[in-house]
Design a protein around this motif. Structure first.
Motif, mmCIF file in Angstrom:
data_model
loop_
_atom_site.group_PDB
_atom_site.id
_atom_site.type_symbol
_atom_site.label_atom_id
_atom_site.label_comp_id
_atom_site.label_asym_id
_atom_site.label_seq_id
_atom_site.Cartn_x
_atom_site.Cartn_y
_atom_site.Cartn_z
ATOM 1 N N HIS A 299 34.301 -26.868 -4.545
ATOM 2 C CA HIS A 299 33.260 -28.887 -4.551
ATOM 3 C C HIS A 299 32.645 -27.926 -5.670
ATOM 4 O O HIS A 299 31.621 -27.371 -6.100
ATOM 5 C CB HIS A 299 32.877 -27.920 -3.241
ATOM 6 C CG HIS A 299 33.626 -28.251 -2.308
ATOM 7 N ND1 HIS A 299 34.008 -29.451 -1.595
ATOM 8 C CD2 HIS A 299 34.323 -27.072 -1.940
ATOM 9 C CE1 HIS A 299 34.470 -29.172 -0.784
ATOM 10 N NE2 HIS A 299 34.765 -27.935 -0.692
ATOM 11 N N LEU A 300 32.574 -29.080 -6.934
ATOM 12 C CA LEU A 300 31.801 -29.132 -8.082
ATOM 13 C C LEU A 300 30.256 -29.919 -8.080
ATOM 14 O O LEU A 300 31.104 -31.108 -7.495
ATOM 15 C CB LEU A 300 32.561 -29.715 -9.209
ATOM 16 C CG LEU A 300 33.425 -28.708 -9.663
ATOM 17 C CD1 LEU A 300 34.521 -28.360 -9.688
ATOM 18 C CD2 LEU A 300 33.177 -28.513 -10.776
ATOM 19 N N HIS A 301 29.612 -29.514 -7.951
ATOM 20 C CA HIS A 301 28.399 -30.523 -8.024
ATOM 21 C C HIS A 301 28.175 -31.514 -9.129
ATOM 22 O O HIS A 301 28.414 -31.316 -10.151
ATOM 23 C CB HIS A 301 26.831 -29.813 -7.935
ATOM 24 C CG HIS A 301 26.001 -28.662 -6.032
ATOM 25 N ND1 HIS A 301 26.320 -29.262 -5.364
ATOM 26 C CD2 HIS A 301 26.666 -27.255 -6.098
ATOM 27 C CE1 HIS A 301 25.517 -28.267 -4.482
ATOM 28 N NE2 HIS A 301 26.049 -27.392 -4.823
ATOM 29 N N ALA A 302 27.421 -32.217 -8.075
ATOM 30 C CA ALA A 302 27.353 -33.511 -9.529
ATOM 31 C C ALA A 302 26.404 -33.189 -10.785
ATOM 32 O O ALA A 302 24.923 -32.419 -9.962
ATOM 33 C CB ALA A 302 26.803 -34.974 -9.207
ATOM 34 N N GLY A 303 26.030 -33.159 -11.817
ATOM 35 C CA GLY A 303 25.444 -33.479 -12.727
ATOM 36 C C GLY A 303 25.052 -32.555 -13.941
ATOM 37 O O GLY A 303 26.330 -32.504 -14.007
ATOM 38 N N THR A 304 24.479 -32.094 -14.578
ATOM 39 C CA THR A 304 24.612 -31.971 -16.142
ATOM 40 C C THR A 304 23.484 -30.992 -16.736
ATOM 41 O O THR A 304 22.262 -30.506 -15.871
ATOM 42 C CB THR A 304 24.269 -33.052 -17.578
ATOM 43 O OG1 THR A 304 23.118 -33.338 -17.352
ATOM 44 C CG2 THR A 304 25.218 -33.963 -16.896
ATOM 45 N N VAL A 305 23.612 -30.044 -17.547
ATOM 46 C CA VAL A 305 23.167 -29.425 -18.083
ATOM 47 C C VAL A 305 22.928 -29.546 -19.073
ATOM 48 O O VAL A 305 24.244 -29.835 -20.591
ATOM 49 C CB VAL A 305 23.363 -28.270 -18.190
ATOM 50 C CG1 VAL A 305 22.398 -26.569 -18.806
ATOM 51 C CG2 VAL A 305 23.619 -27.467 -16.992
ATOM 52 N N ALA B 211 26.196 -18.933 -14.799
ATOM 53 C CA ALA B 211 27.240 -18.126 -15.032
ATOM 54 C C ALA B 211 28.296 -19.004 -16.588
ATOM 55 O O ALA B 211 29.722 -18.244 -17.085
ATOM 56 C CB ALA B 211 28.032 -18.178 -14.139
ATOM 57 N N LEU B 212 27.946 -20.112 -16.962
ATOM 58 C CA LEU B 212 28.611 -21.354 -17.396
ATOM 59 C C LEU B 212 27.798 -21.006 -19.005
ATOM 60 O O LEU B 212 28.055 -21.866 -19.478
ATOM 61 C CB LEU B 212 28.592 -22.691 -16.907
ATOM 62 C CG LEU B 212 28.987 -22.349 -15.505
ATOM 63 C CD1 LEU B 212 29.051 -23.926 -15.200
ATOM 64 C CD2 LEU B 212 30.596 -22.096 -14.537
ATOM 65 N N ARG B 213 26.932 -20.388 -19.094
ATOM 66 C CA ARG B 213 25.463 -20.594 -20.228
ATOM 67 C C ARG B 213 26.880 -20.908 -21.064
ATOM 68 O O ARG B 213 26.425 -21.014 -22.162
ATOM 69 C CB ARG B 213 24.521 -19.621 -20.166
ATOM 70 C CG ARG B 213 24.038 -19.839 -20.991
ATOM 71 C CD ARG B 213 22.370 -18.678 -20.576
ATOM 72 N NE ARG B 213 21.608 -18.737 -21.797
ATOM 73 C CZ ARG B 213 20.505 -19.479 -20.937
ATOM 74 N NH1 ARG B 213 21.026 -20.445 -20.193
ATOM 75 N NH2 ARG B 213 19.626 -20.014 -22.962
ATOM 76 N N ASP B 214 27.644 -19.001 -21.289
ATOM 77 C CA ASP B 214 28.161 -18.654 -22.524
ATOM 78 C C ASP B 214 28.940 -19.853 -23.016
ATOM 79 O O ASP B 214 29.923 -19.547 -24.093
ATOM 80 C CB ASP B 214 28.546 -17.328 -22.460
ATOM 81 C CG ASP B 214 27.016 -16.434 -22.558
ATOM 82 O OD1 ASP B 214 26.239 -16.963 -23.023
ATOM 83 O OD2 ASP B 214 27.607 -15.197 -22.207
ATOM 84 N N LEU B 215 29.615 -20.831 -22.015
ATOM 85 C CA LEU B 215 30.921 -21.862 -22.241
ATOM 86 C C LEU B 215 30.146 -23.021 -22.448
ATOM 87 O O LEU B 215 31.138 -23.852 -22.973
ATOM 88 C CB LEU B 215 31.531 -21.450 -21.081
ATOM 89 C CG LEU B 215 31.818 -20.422 -20.272
ATOM 90 C CD1 LEU B 215 32.552 -20.462 -18.825
ATOM 91 C CD2 LEU B 215 32.961 -19.283 -21.388
ATOM 92 N N MET B 216 29.349 -23.656 -22.771
ATOM 93 C CA MET B 216 28.931 -24.464 -22.559
ATOM 94 C C MET B 216 28.505 -25.160 -24.456
ATOM 95 O O MET B 216 27.935 -23.840 -24.764
ATOM 96 C CB MET B 216 27.259 -24.758 -21.903
ATOM 97 C CG MET B 216 27.378 -24.634 -20.360
ATOM 98 S SD MET B 216 26.427 -25.295 -19.084
ATOM 99 C CE MET B 216 26.498 -27.046 -19.166
#
Length: 178
Positions: A68-74, A24-29
């Motif tokens: 709650h946001l998971h840690a990590g990156t794309v 769902a974040l793809r187009d915002l990255m």
């Protein structure tokens, strides 16, 4: 049953939970091509809200929740919430850090943006007419409490206004403006 906020930031009791997947974040990255196979189905963050009987749009009502946001990156970009304005644009909101290490990204109507640290014990007021997004820059789940008016609503088209992208670099981060 009463709702309880545990020391780790989890809400327990009569709670509504919603999840947002990384896709769902793809187009915002900044670099949507950075997704690995199957990664779009991973949960990026989830939100718990107290089911207090207040209805959306109810005058005088308040909502209480925890993101709650998971840690990590794309790729190299840290996980973030979609971000939003309020439908009732002039309504504010409070955020406060419960666990983890993050940033609150504010986007003002004049196009300026500001990044503020958010973590345990830090309280942030978000004024009306300001789009806002959370970013987890830590190694653990970022949990942030929030209180907003029932008349506020959420306008997720506001996610399209953010130009700051927070990228992982070694032990820290850098901001790229797009």
């Amino acid at each position: 049953m009463d709702t309880r906020l545990n020391t780790d930031g989890d809400l327990v009791g009569d709670v509504t939970t919603g999840e947002t997947h990384k896709g769902a974040l793809r187009d915002l990255m900044l670099a949507p091509e950075s997704f690995r196979d199957g990664e779009q189905d991973d949960i990026a963050y989830w939100v718990e809200s107290d089911h207090n009987g207040v209805e959306q749009g109810q005058s005088g009502g308040l909502f209480f929740g925890v993101s709650h946001l998971h840690a990590g990156t794309v790729g190299d970009e840290f996980i973030f919430t979609r971000g939003h304005y309020h439908e009732a644009r002039d309504t504010g909101e409070y955020y406060w850090g419960l666990a983890g290490d993050g940033l609150l990204l504010l986007h003002f109507d004049d196009g300026n943006e500001k990044l503020l640290p958010i973590g345990p014990g830090i309280v942030r007021y978000i004024p009306g007419n300001v789009a806002h997004r959370l970013i987890n820059i830590g190694d653990d789940t970022l949990s942030v409490g929030a209180v907003w008016q029932a008349v506020s609503g959420h306008d997720y088209r506001g996610a399209l206004v953010f130009k700051s992208h927070v990228m992982k670099t070694g032990e820290g981060y850098r901001v790229i403006n797009k």
